[in-house]
Write a protein that holds these residues in place. Structure first.
Motif, PDB file in Angstrom:
ATOM      1  N   GLU A 180       0.844  -1.183   0.000  1.00  0.00           N
ATOM      2  CA  GLU A 180       0.000   0.000   0.000  1.00  0.00           C
ATOM      3  C   GLU A 180       0.889   1.246   0.000  1.00  0.00           C
ATOM      4  O   GLU A 180       1.800   1.368   0.815  1.00  0.00           O
ATOM      5  CB  GLU A 180      -0.921   0.005   1.219  1.00  0.00           C
ATOM      6  N   TRP A 181       0.612   2.148  -0.929  1.00  0.00           N
ATOM      7  CA  TRP A 181       1.381   3.390  -1.044  1.00  0.00           C
ATOM      8  C   TRP A 181       0.481   4.431  -1.683  1.00  0.00           C
ATOM      9  O   TRP A 181      -0.127   4.193  -2.728  1.00  0.00           O
ATOM     10  CB  TRP A 181       2.631   3.168  -1.894  1.00  0.00           C
ATOM     11  N   SER A 182       0.370   5.545  -1.035  1.00  0.00           N
ATOM     12  CA  SER A 182      -0.423   6.655  -1.550  1.00  0.00           C
ATOM     13  C   SER A 182      -0.017   7.910  -0.791  1.00  0.00           C
ATOM     14  O   SER A 182       0.831   7.863   0.115  1.00  0.00           O
ATOM     15  CB  SER A 182      -1.922   6.390  -1.350  1.00  0.00           C
ATOM     16  N   ILE A 183      -0.608   9.026  -1.124  1.00  0.00           N
ATOM     17  CA  ILE A 183      -0.393  10.259  -0.356  1.00  0.00           C
ATOM     18  C   ILE A 183      -0.661  10.001   1.122  1.00  0.00           C
ATOM     19  O   ILE A 183       0.006  10.564   1.994  1.00  0.00           O
ATOM     20  CB  ILE A 183      -1.303  11.381  -0.886  1.00  0.00           C
ATOM     21  N   PHE A 184      -1.603   9.112   1.414  1.00  0.00           N
ATOM     22  CA  PHE A 184      -1.999   8.821   2.788  1.00  0.00           C
ATOM     23  C   PHE A 184      -1.313   7.589   3.382  1.00  0.00           C
ATOM     24  O   PHE A 184      -1.602   7.236   4.522  1.00  0.00           O
ATOM     25  CB  PHE A 184      -3.515   8.640   2.860  1.00  0.00           C
ATOM     26  N   SER A 185      -0.447   6.933   2.669  1.00  0.00           N
ATOM     27  CA  SER A 185       0.253   5.736   3.188  1.00  0.00           C
ATOM     28  C   SER A 185       1.702   5.801   2.732  1.00  0.00           C
ATOM     29  O   SER A 185       2.022   5.435   1.602  1.00  0.00           O
ATOM     30  CB  SER A 185      -0.399   4.448   2.684  1.00  0.00           C
ATOM     31  N   ARG A 186       2.591   6.236   3.629  1.00  0.00           N
ATOM     32  CA  ARG A 186       3.950   6.586   3.233  1.00  0.00           C
ATOM     33  C   ARG A 186       5.014   5.712   3.883  1.00  0.00           C
ATOM     34  O   ARG A 186       6.212   5.950   3.684  1.00  0.00           O
ATOM     35  CB  ARG A 186       4.211   8.053   3.626  1.00  0.00           C
ATOM     36  N   ASP A 187       4.601   4.719   4.678  1.00  0.00           N
ATOM     37  CA  ASP A 187       5.578   3.996   5.492  1.00  0.00           C
ATOM     38  C   ASP A 187       6.628   3.255   4.676  1.00  0.00           C
ATOM     39  O   ASP A 187       7.737   3.043   5.142  1.00  0.00           O
ATOM     40  CB  ASP A 187       4.895   3.043   6.482  1.00  0.00           C
ATOM     41  N   ILE A 188       6.317   2.870   3.440  1.00  0.00           N
ATOM     42  CA  ILE A 188       7.314   2.118   2.666  1.00  0.00           C
ATOM     43  C   ILE A 188       8.484   2.998   2.209  1.00  0.00           C
ATOM     44  O   ILE A 188       9.522   2.479   1.794  1.00  0.00           O
ATOM     45  CB  ILE A 188       6.702   1.412   1.442  1.00  0.00           C
ATOM     46  N   GLU A 189       8.316   4.307   2.310  1.00  0.00           N
ATOM     47  CA  GLU A 189       9.374   5.195   1.815  1.00  0.00           C
ATOM     48  C   GLU A 189      10.625   5.153   2.692  1.00  0.00           C
ATOM     49  O   GLU A 189      11.716   5.501   2.233  1.00  0.00           O
ATOM     50  CB  GLU A 189       8.840   6.625   1.710  1.00  0.00           C
ATOM     51  N   ARG A 190      10.469   4.728   3.955  1.00  0.00           N
ATOM     52  CA  ARG A 190      11.609   4.728   4.862  1.00  0.00           C
ATOM     53  C   ARG A 190      12.683   3.737   4.433  1.00  0.00           C
ATOM     54  O   ARG A 190      13.863   4.070   4.426  1.00  0.00           O
ATOM     55  CB  ARG A 190      11.140   4.409   6.285  1.00  0.00           C
ATOM     56  N   ALA A 191      12.302   2.528   4.112  1.00  0.00           N
ATOM     57  CA  ALA A 191      13.306   1.492   3.840  1.00  0.00           C
ATOM     58  C   ALA A 191      13.001   0.645   2.614  1.00  0.00           C
ATOM     59  O   ALA A 191      13.912   0.256   1.885  1.00  0.00           O
ATOM     60  CB  ALA A 191      13.445   0.573   5.065  1.00  0.00           C
ATOM     61  N   VAL A 192      11.711   0.352   2.360  1.00  0.00           N
ATOM     62  CA  VAL A 192      11.374  -0.558   1.262  1.00  0.00           C
ATOM     63  C   VAL A 192      11.693   0.058  -0.093  1.00  0.00           C
ATOM     64  O   VAL A 192      12.276  -0.600  -0.964  1.00  0.00           O
ATOM     65  CB  VAL A 192       9.893  -0.970   1.340  1.00  0.00           C
ATOM     66  N   VAL A 193      11.314   1.310  -0.291  1.00  0.00           N
ATOM     67  CA  VAL A 193      11.561   1.946  -1.592  1.00  0.00           C
ATOM     68  C   VAL A 193      13.060   2.009  -1.911  1.00  0.00           C
ATOM     69  O   VAL A 193      13.479   1.603  -3.004  1.00  0.00           O
ATOM     70  CB  VAL A 193      10.910   3.342  -1.655  1.00  0.00           C
ATOM     71  N   PRO A 194      13.907   2.487  -0.994  1.00  0.00           N
ATOM     72  CA  PRO A 194      15.346   2.503  -1.308  1.00  0.00           C
ATOM     73  C   PRO A 194      15.913   1.108  -1.591  1.00  0.00           C
ATOM     74  O   PRO A 194      16.735   0.943  -2.504  1.00  0.00           O
ATOM     75  CB  PRO A 194      15.979   3.110  -0.047  1.00  0.00           C
TER      76      PRO A 194
END
Length: 331
Positions: A180-194
């Protein structure tokens, strides 16, 4: 005439920049409408949306059987993704909280999905959730055997932590991670995206419209009792009031751009990188066509930045900790 929707890549798969999440056609978002669902699937393909996403858990296999009706005549137009591992209640189709990522279950689950879908091979096969009791190396090793057997083409993980993703990639290349990723769901940006970008793994956001909240529609802000969103924290009391206020600001931005709030939300995700392929779910042709409009909407840099600062009230689900979990270690 087919719309020229931009294409992106997931490993060797060429997919439309927006895919179509099919869960709601069978489960979770009110009473299913089979006729409209089939019309929506065919309209998606007519418009150039070729990336269809389902799972064996959606309606306890019903969703895969629904897609089979379209795949029977249009298989060559579809990049097909499905998932296994999430255990659901046979009566309600709701997740039980249990996951089975074992090799034995993978072997049985893929054959069952192939049969329901009526296809010889699945293009992208996800482990729906990493099994905390089974080393990810075992799960992915079993999936790699399915690649060798010609039953699946690429391997994906859904809601995996950065460490799980890295460990999995040491066994077999992971084509995509769906979270889940959206303007309202940002938790993956910390570690998963990199981590995904370091590994060359595509990012496939589900619920990119915040489970409909970011569209500002009445159905999203006041879900009925047969809609699972009514149980989620962001739709409760003060949380909902605060989130609607944020959506009102998105509505203002959209009006300035001659767009809809949902199109702005999808365009924001598409602007995060060419390796991002959102899969908004809809069961109606009207919303499908609206979503496609996001692929040609260019957001000003200052709008992208402002949207990136928004923080919704309430957790995304009662248990949003999947991407913080790791599976047991090997050995």
């Amino acid at each position: 005439m087919r719309t020229q929707i931009p294409r992106r890549r997931i490993a060797d798969l060429e997919v439309s920049a927006l895919g179509l999440g099919c869960m709601g056609m069978s489960f979770a978002y009110g009473t299913p409408d089979r006729t409209e669902a089939l019309a929506t699937l065919n309209r998606a393909l007519d418009l150039g949306v070729n990336f269809l996403d389902t799972a064996d858990a959606y309606g306890n296999g019903h969703n895969e059987e629904l897609l089979a009706e379209v795949l029977r005549t249009r298989r060559d137009e579809v990049v097909l993704a499905t998932k296994f591992g999430l255990i659901t209640d046979p009566d309600t189709s709701m997740p039980t909280g249990q996951v089975d990522g074992s090799a034995g279950h993978a072997a049985k689950a893929v054959d069952a999905s192939l049969s329901r879908l009526g296809v010889d091979r699945i293009d992208l096969y996800y482990l729906h959730r990493p099994d905390p009791q089974v080393p990810i190396e075992e799960s992915v090793g079993a999936m790699a055997q399915l690649v060798d057997a010609g039953k699946i083409r690429q391997i994906g993980l859904s809601e995996a932590s950065a460490d799980t993703l890295r460990r999995a990639s040491e066994v077999f290349p992971i084509a995509a991670v769906q979270t889940e990723w959206s303007i309202f769901s940002r938790d993956i940006e910390r570690a998963v995206v990199p981590e995904a970008r370091a590994l060359g793994t595509a990012l496939v956001p589900y619920s990119p419209l915040g489970r409909g909240l970011l569209t500002g529609s009445a159905a999203a802000t006041k879900p009925g009792s047969d809609d699972f969103r009514s149980t989620l924290p962001r739709w409760q009391g003060d949380n909902l009031a605060k989130n609607i206020a944020l959506v009102d600001r998105i509505r203002q931005i959209a009006a300035d751009l001659d767009a809809t709030p949902g199109q702005v939300a999808l365009a924001w995700l598409l602007a995060q990188g060419e390796d991002v392929v959102p899969i908004p779910g809809t069961k109606r042709r009207t919303y499908l066509e609206e979503n496609i409009g996001a692929t040609t909407l260019q957001l000003p840099d200052e709008v992208v930045a402002e949207l990136g600062t928004m923080e919704p009230a309430g957790d995304r689900t009662p248990d949003a900790s999947w991407i913080e979990r790791d599976t047991v270690a090997t050995g």
